[in-house]
Motif scaffolding. Sequence first.
Motif, PDB file in Angstrom:
ATOM      1  N   GLY A   1       0.785  -1.227   0.000  1.00 17.20           N
ATOM      2  CA  GLY A   1       0.000   0.000   0.000  1.00 17.20           C
ATOM      3  C   GLY A   1       0.815   1.275   0.000  1.00 17.20           C
ATOM      4  O   GLY A   1       0.296   2.348   0.255  1.00 17.20           O
ATOM      5  N   SER A   2       2.127   1.200  -0.334  1.00 14.13           N
ATOM      6  CA  SER A   2       2.955   2.410  -0.305  1.00 14.13           C
ATOM      7  C   SER A   2       2.610   3.365  -1.449  1.00 14.13           C
ATOM      8  O   SER A   2       2.869   4.558  -1.345  1.00 14.13           O
ATOM      9  CB  SER A   2       4.437   2.056  -0.331  1.00 14.13           C
ATOM     10  OG  SER A   2       4.769   1.365  -1.515  1.00 14.13           O
TER      11      SER A   2
ATOM     12  N   SER B   1      -0.705   4.092  -2.874  1.00 13.73           N
ATOM     13  CA  SER B   1      -2.115   3.754  -2.704  1.00 13.73           C
ATOM     14  C   SER B   1      -3.076   4.742  -3.339  1.00 13.73           C
ATOM     15  O   SER B   1      -4.274   4.676  -3.088  1.00 13.73           O
ATOM     16  CB  SER B   1      -2.431   3.612  -1.209  1.00 13.73           C
ATOM     17  OG  SER B   1      -2.163   4.837  -0.555  1.00 13.73           O
ATOM     18  N   SER B   2      -2.556   5.671  -4.167  1.00  6.36           N
ATOM     19  CA  SER B   2      -3.428   6.626  -4.838  1.00  6.36           C
ATOM     20  C   SER B   2      -2.770   7.079  -6.134  1.00  6.36           C
ATOM     21  O   SER B   2      -1.550   6.936  -6.301  1.00  6.36           O
ATOM     22  CB  SER B   2      -3.684   7.844  -3.944  1.00  6.36           C
ATOM     23  OG  SER B   2      -2.503   8.626  -3.846  1.00  6.36           O
TER      24      SER B   2
ATOM     25  N   GLU C   1      -4.824  -0.277 -10.925  1.00  7.29           N
ATOM     26  CA  GLU C   1      -4.998  -0.398  -9.484  1.00  7.29           C
ATOM     27  C   GLU C   1      -5.010  -1.887  -9.192  1.00  7.29           C
ATOM     28  O   GLU C   1      -5.769  -2.647  -9.791  1.00  7.29           O
ATOM     29  CB  GLU C   1      -6.309   0.238  -9.050  1.00  7.29           C
ATOM     30  CG  GLU C   1      -6.557   0.156  -7.570  1.00  7.29           C
ATOM     31  CD  GLU C   1      -7.868   0.798  -7.154  1.00  7.29           C
ATOM     32  OE1 GLU C   1      -8.097   0.912  -5.948  1.00  7.29           O
ATOM     33  OE2 GLU C   1      -8.656   1.177  -8.030  1.00  7.29           O
TER      34      GLU C   1
ATOM     35  N   PRO D   1      -4.614  -2.726  -2.925  1.00  2.18           N
ATOM     36  CA  PRO D   1      -4.429  -1.401  -2.312  1.00  2.18           C
ATOM     37  C   PRO D   1      -3.351  -0.564  -3.010  1.00  2.18           C
ATOM     38  O   PRO D   1      -3.042   0.531  -2.578  1.00  2.18           O
ATOM     39  CB  PRO D   1      -3.984  -1.741  -0.892  1.00  2.18           C
ATOM     40  CG  PRO D   1      -3.233  -3.017  -1.056  1.00  2.18           C
ATOM     41  CD  PRO D   1      -3.973  -3.776  -2.132  1.00  2.18           C
ATOM     42  N   ASN D   2      -2.765  -1.074  -4.087  1.00  2.71           N
ATOM     43  CA  ASN D   2      -1.648  -0.404  -4.749  1.00  2.71           C
ATOM     44  C   ASN D   2      -2.010   0.051  -6.159  1.00  2.71           C
ATOM     45  O   ASN D   2      -2.900  -0.487  -6.801  1.00  2.71           O
ATOM     46  CB  ASN D   2      -0.451  -1.356  -4.860  1.00  2.71           C
ATOM     47  CG  ASN D   2       0.035  -1.813  -3.523  1.00  2.71           C
ATOM     48  OD1 ASN D   2       0.465  -1.017  -2.708  1.00  2.71           O
ATOM     49  ND2 ASN D   2      -0.047  -3.110  -3.277  1.00  2.71           N
TER      50      ASN D   2
END
Length: 94
Positions: free
Chosen positions: A50-51, A53-54, A81, A84-85
């Motif tokens: 998740g590092s 995550s957007s 996507e 979560p990554n």
Amino acid sequence: MKITRSMLFAGLFGLTCCVAAQAAQNISKEEVKHFKLTKVGSISVAETGGSISSPSDLHQEISKRADEKGAKYYVVIAAREHGPNFDAVVDLYK
């Protein structure tokens, strides 16, 4: 008009490109041809846990790595996507 997830991602990703003034910029393949830019390499950005995550996190990481390679511009070849990554493959240009 129904807004799809990919349309939302593209819009957010484009919006984040305006944030950093001196960072490498996202451009289109047509701009590469028009301005006769020189390809200086390709990179893949994929982190776990998740590092990234957007779309904003993804843009920052791409810009950082492109800057390290001496690129002024990049073209996103693929982005997705994944849980979560977010990850992407980009070509780099001068």
